[in-house]
Enzyme design. Structure first.
Site, PDB file in Angstrom:
ATOM      1  N   CYS A   2       0.839  -1.191   0.000  1.00 49.77           N
ATOM      2  CA  CYS A   2       0.000   0.000   0.000  1.00 49.77           C
ATOM      3  C   CYS A   2       0.877   1.245   0.000  1.00 49.77           C
ATOM      4  CB  CYS A   2      -0.865   0.017   1.247  1.00 49.77           C
ATOM      5  SG  CYS A   2      -1.753  -1.507   1.509  1.00 49.77           S
ATOM      6  N   ARG A  27       3.293   0.208  -6.125  1.00 50.57           N
ATOM      7  CA  ARG A  27       3.482  -0.573  -4.898  1.00 50.57           C
ATOM      8  C   ARG A  27       2.290  -1.476  -4.579  1.00 50.57           C
ATOM      9  NH1 ARG A  27       7.088   1.949  -0.971  1.00 50.57           N
ATOM     10  NH2 ARG A  27       5.799   0.999   0.605  1.00 50.57           N
ATOM     11  N   TRP A  75      -3.364  -2.475  -1.272  1.00 40.92           N
ATOM     12  CA  TRP A  75      -3.096  -3.850  -1.738  1.00 40.92           C
ATOM     13  C   TRP A  75      -3.675  -4.731  -0.650  1.00 40.92           C
ATOM     14  CZ3 TRP A  75      -0.059  -8.132  -0.228  1.00 40.92           C
ATOM     15  CH2 TRP A  75       0.202  -9.060  -1.246  1.00 40.92           C
ATOM     16  N   ASN A 100      -0.707   1.567   6.283  1.00 42.24           N
ATOM     17  CA  ASN A 100       0.022   0.492   5.597  1.00 42.24           C
ATOM     18  C   ASN A 100       0.426  -0.533   6.643  1.00 42.24           C
ATOM     19  OD1 ASN A 100      -0.077   1.978   3.283  1.00 42.24           O
ATOM     20  ND2 ASN A 100       2.122   2.398   3.180  1.00 42.24           N
ATOM     21  N   GLY A 101       0.449  -1.801   6.269  1.00 46.89           N
ATOM     22  CA  GLY A 101       0.903  -2.829   7.210  1.00 46.89           C
ATOM     23  C   GLY A 101      -0.259  -3.665   7.700  1.00 46.89           C
ATOM     24  N   GLU A 484      15.705 -16.846 -12.381  1.00 44.79           N
ATOM     25  CA  GLU A 484      15.248 -15.462 -12.519  1.00 44.79           C
ATOM     26  C   GLU A 484      14.424 -15.309 -13.805  1.00 44.79           C
ATOM     27  OE1 GLU A 484      14.786 -12.971 -10.861  1.00 44.79           O
ATOM     28  OE2 GLU A 484      14.737 -11.278 -12.227  1.00 44.79           O
ATOM     29  N   LYS A 488      10.546 -14.151 -13.994  1.00 45.92           N
ATOM     30  CA  LYS A 488      10.123 -13.003 -14.815  1.00 45.92           C
ATOM     31  C   LYS A 488       8.972 -13.390 -15.720  1.00 45.92           C
ATOM     32  CE  LYS A 488      11.530 -10.464 -13.314  1.00 45.92           C
ATOM     33  NZ  LYS A 488      12.360  -9.980 -12.235  1.00 45.92           N
ATOM     34  N   GLU A 491       5.738 -14.075 -13.731  1.00 44.88           N
ATOM     35  CA  GLU A 491       5.261 -12.869 -13.066  1.00 44.88           C
ATOM     36  C   GLU A 491       4.487 -11.947 -14.015  1.00 44.88           C
ATOM     37  OE1 GLU A 491       7.638  -9.764 -10.146  1.00 44.88           O
ATOM     38  OE2 GLU A 491       8.720 -10.761 -11.728  1.00 44.88           O
ATOM     39  N   HIS A 507      16.025 -36.511 -13.571  1.00 45.88           N
ATOM     40  CA  HIS A 507      15.505 -36.987 -12.285  1.00 45.88           C
ATOM     41  C   HIS A 507      14.021 -36.660 -12.117  1.00 45.88           C
ATOM     42  CE1 HIS A 507      19.517 -38.145 -11.209  1.00 45.88           C
ATOM     43  NE2 HIS A 507      19.947 -36.939 -11.558  1.00 45.88           N
ATOM     44  N   LYS A 606       5.098  -4.056  -5.497  1.00 46.60           N
ATOM     45  CA  LYS A 606       6.519  -3.792  -5.663  1.00 46.60           C
ATOM     46  C   LYS A 606       7.297  -4.022  -4.373  1.00 46.60           C
ATOM     47  CE  LYS A 606      10.155  -2.462  -7.906  1.00 46.60           C
ATOM     48  NZ  LYS A 606      10.735  -3.488  -8.783  1.00 46.60           N
TER      49      LYS A 606
END
Ligand code: M6R
Length: 611
Positions: A2, A27, A75, A100-101, A484, A488, A491, A507, A606
Site C-alpha cells: 500500500c 506498490r 493492496w 500500511n501494514g 530469474e 520473470k 510474473e 531426475h 513492488k
C-alpha cells in the site's frame, strides 16, 4: 504494497495527493482513495475500486477542495478489494485514517470497540485505528495524545496517518514496521510512504524511525520517539531522479528499466573500481575489516533478490574461496538455524523494506552474526539504516513490479564485493582482480549489445504466446539466471514457468517434455558446455522445442525443434549478468503479446512490506 500520501498546505492538495498516489501505484493497486478537509471544516472522502485512474476520473466529477488531506493506494490483506475496504477509513464524520501494514490484534480490538458501540463498515484491520482514535479523543486530550494512546494498543506493523476535521490543519503519523517519510516544503509539509511520491513538491526529507510519532502542520514538524520524548531527525536532500516516474520514450517502466541497465551499472561501478582493482574502502566504512575477518557468508533475500544471492553463492565460493549459504528470508526467520563463527549476514533487497528480509536481519543481529551488510537500492530504507554497511546499488528508482535493473546492479555490486573479499583474504591475486575489474568495465557495453537483440527476441516471443508452460535450463551460476528468467516470465505473462539445473532434468522433469513445452536454455561457452549439450540432447530426443541462447563460439547448429539465438562472446565472470538481459526481453515481449499488465501484474506489489 500500500502507499500513503498526506499534505498540509494553504493551497488545495487533492491534485498533489493524486499525483503522489500515481507515483506510488506501482506498490499496490487494487483500490485508492483520498480525504480532504475543506475551508468549512468538512471532511470529504472519495474512494474507488481499481487503479488510481478511476479515482482521478471520479475526482474530475466530484472535485475536492481543501488544504489538509490524506490518500492511499491499497493492496488487500484483510478484506477483499472493494470500495468499502479502500482507505481512508473514518470514524463518524470527524476522523479519517490511512494505514500500511497489518494490525495483528485487530480482531480483539474490533470486539472491544463493538462492545463500546462502534459500527464497522469495512472488513479491514485499519478501521479499528479510526475508531480507537475517536474513542481516545472522547476520553480527553489533543489529537496527538489520543493518537499516542491509540498506537500503544496496536500490535503489528504500521505506517499510519490520522486527521480530525475539527483540528483541520494537522496530520499525526506513526511509524512502526512500515516506512514513512516527511517532505518539507515552504509553508507546507507533506508525508508519504516513499519519497518518490513527493519529488514533485519537495526534495527535503525527514525519515521517521521505528516507533516515531510525528505531528505535522503547515509550519512545523514535531517528532516524538517511542518513549514520547521530542526528538530531532536529520534532514536529507534527495538526489533521486526527478523524472523517475516518467516513462519517456518507453511503453512500460519495465522496458525503460531494462534499457537503463548499461547506465545503471556504470553508476554502480562509479568510484568503486579503478583501472585494475576494487576500492575496498568505497564499499563502506569498516568494510575492509569485516571482509578480512569473514569466514562464512549467509545471504538472505526474497524473490529476484534471492536469485541474485544464488548467483553470488557460486562467486563467493569459486572466486573468493569463502563458504556461502543463501536462504529465502521467510524460511530463515522461522528456522532454528546455527550461526557459524565469523559469519557475515548479507541481505539483498531492491526496496530495503521487504518485511521478511528486515525481520531476518533483526533476528540475525540477536543471533551472533559478526556483521550485517545490505546490498540495497533505496537510500534511507530500513535495511540500509539497520545494517552495519550498506552497499547501494544505485540503479535509480525501479517502478516496474518485475525487477530488472535492480537485479543486474545487485549482481554487479556482489561481484565487486566478492572480489574485495578475495583480495582481503589473499585468495584473489592482483592479476585475477584486474581481470574481473576489466570485465566489469566492459559490462555496460556488453549489456548494450544484449539489448540490440530486442527485435530478434520480439519475433521469437510469438512462439510462446499460446503456451501454458515453459522450462528454463542452466548449469552452474546460470541455473539461478534460469530461475530469474522463469520468475520473470510467470510474473508478467502468467505462463507457468519452472527453472531446473540442467543436470537435474533426468531426475523427473524430463517427463514433462513434449512439443507444447518450450525449453529455454542458457548456454555460455564455459567449462560446463559439453555437459549442457548432453542435457539438450536429452530434451531433443524426446521431441522438446528448444530455444538455446548460446555463445556464438559454442558450436550449436540450428535444426528441427532447436532454435539457436547466437549471443556474442563476453567475459565469463560477467556472463550471468549479460544473459539476464535477453531473458528479461523475452518475458517482456511475451507479456506484450499476451496483453497483460506488464508494470503492475495481477496480485503483486513492488515492495512487500507485510509478511
Ligand atoms: O525489494 P526486494 O528486492 O526485497 O523484493 C523482493 C521481491 O519481492 C522481489 O524481488 C520480487 O520477487 C520481484 N517483483 C520480482 O521481479
Amino acid at each position: 504494497m500500500c502507499g500513503i500520501v498526506g499534505a498540509v498546505a494553504q493551497r488545495d492538495v487533492a491534485e498533489i495527493l493524486l499525483e503522489g498516489l500515481r507515483r506510488l501505484e506501482y506498490r499496490g493497486y487494487d483500490s485508492a482513495g483520498l480525504a480532504v478537509i475543506d475551508a468549512d471544516h468538512q471532511l470529504n472522502r472519495l474512494r474507488r475500486l481499481g487503479k488510481v485512474k478511476m479515482l482521478s476520473d471520479a475526482l474530475d466529477d466530484h472535485p475536492l477542495a481543501g488544504g489538509t488531506g490524506i490518500a492511499h493506494t491499497r493492496w488487500a490483506t484483510h478484506g477483499e478489494p472493494s470500495e468499502e475496504n479502500a482507505h481512508p477509513h473514518m470514524s463518524g464524520e470527524n476522523i479519517a485514517v490511512v494505514h500500511n501494514g497489518i494490525i495483528e490484534n485487530h480482531e480483539s480490538l474490533r470486539e472491544m470497540l463493538q462492545g463500546r458501540g462502534y459500527e464497522f463498515t469495512s472488513q479491514t484491520d485499519t478501521e479499528v485505528i479510526a475508531h480507537l482514535v475517536h474513542w481516545e479523543l472522547e476520553q480527553g486530550g489533543s489529537l496527538l495524545e489520543a493518537f499516542q494512546r491509540t498506537v500503544s494498543q496496536l500490535k503489528g506493523a504500521y505506517g499510519t496517518v490520522v486527521m480530525d476535521r475539527r483540528d483541520s490543519e494537522r496530520l499525526i503519523a506513526a511509524r512502526s514496521g512500515s516506512p514513512l517519510v516527511i517532505g518539507l516544503g515552504i509553508g507546507e509539509n507533506f508525508l508519504a510512504s516513499d519519497q518518490l511520491a513527493l519529488l514533485n513538491v519537495t526534495r527535503r526529507f525527514l525519515f521517521l524511525e521505528e516507533g516515531d510519532i510525528a505531528e505535522i502542520t503547515r509550519r512545523n514538524v514535531d517528532i516524538y520517539d517511542v518513549e514520547g520524548n521530542a526528538v530531532e531527525r536529520s534532514i536529507n536532500e534527495s538526489s533521486a531522479e526527478h523524472d523517475a516516474a516518467d516513462k519517456g520514450i518507453y511503453r512500460h517502466y519495465m522496458q525503460k528499466e531494462t534499457f537503463e541497465q548499461p547506465s545503471a551499472i556504470i553508476s554502480t561501478l562509479e568510484g568503486r573500481i579503478d583501472a585494475n582493482s576494487v576500492l575496498v574502502d568505497s564499499l563502506g566504512h569498516g568494510a575492509k575489516d569485516i571482509l578480512q575477518k569473514a569466514e562464512h557468508i549467509q545471504i538472505i533475500a526474497c524473490g529476484t533478490s534471492y536469485n541474485a544471492g544464488m548467483v553470488a553463492r557460486y562467486w563467493f565460493e569459486s572466486i573468493a574461496g569463502v563458504s556461502c549459504d543463501v536462504e529465502i528470508a521467510s524460511e530463515f526467520r522461522y528456522r532454528n538455524f546455527v550461526t557459524r563463527p565469523h559469519s557475515v549476514l548479507i541481505t539483498l533487497s531492491q526496496s530495503g523494506e521487504t518485511a521478511d528480509t528486515l525481520a531476518a536481519l533483526r533476528l540475525a543481529k540477536e543471533r551472533g552474526f559478526m556483521a550485517a551488510i545490505t546490498v540495497c537500492n533505496v537510500a534511507g530504507s530500513s535495511l540500509v539504516r539497520e545494517s552495519d554497511i550498506a552497499i547501494m546499488t544505485r540503479a535509480g528508482t525501479e517502478i516496474g513490479v518485475a525487477s530488472t535493473k535492480a537485479f543486474t546492479t545487485q549482481l554487479t555490486s556482489l561481484l565487486m564485493m566478492v572480489t574485495a573479499l578475495g583480495k582481503q583474504k589473499g585468495t584473489v591475486s592482483a592479476d585475477k582482480e584486474a581481470e574481473i575489474v576489466k570485465a566489469l568495465q566492459r559490462l555496460p557495453a556488453h549489456i548494450e549489445q544484449a539489448l540490440t537483440f530486442d527485435k530478434h527476441i520480439e519475433a521469437l516471443a510469438e512462439d510462446f504466446a499460446d503456451k501454458h508452460h515453459a522450462l528454463f535450463l542452466g548449469r552452474g551460476e546460470f541455473y539461478p539466471i534460469a530461475m530469474e528468467a522463469s520468475l520473470k516470465l510467470k510474473e508478467i505473462s502468467y505462463i507457468h514457468a519452472e527453472a531446473y539445473a540442467a543436470g537435474e532434468l533426468k531426475h523427473g522433469p524430463l517427463a514433462l517434455i513434449d512439443a507444447d513445452m518450450p525449453v529455454i536454455v542458457i548456454a555460455p561457452n564455459n567449462e560446463l558446455l559439453e555437459k549442457l549439450k548432453s542435457n539438450i540432447e536429452e530434451v531433443r530426443a524426446r521431441g522438446g522445442q528448444l530455444y538455446v541462447f548460446a555463445d556464438e563460439s559454442a558450436g550449436f547448429q540450428e535444426s528441427d525443434g532447436m532454435t539457436i539465438i547466437p549471443m556474442p562472446s563476453v567475459d565469463e565472470v560477467c556472463a550471468p549478468i549479460f544473459y539476464t538481459v535477453p531473458m528479461q526481453l523475452l518475458s517482456y515481449h511475451v507479456a506484450l503479446i499476451k496483453g497483460t499488465d506488464v508494470d503492475q501484474p495481477r496480485n503483486l506489489a513492488k515492495a512487500v512490506t507485510v509478511e
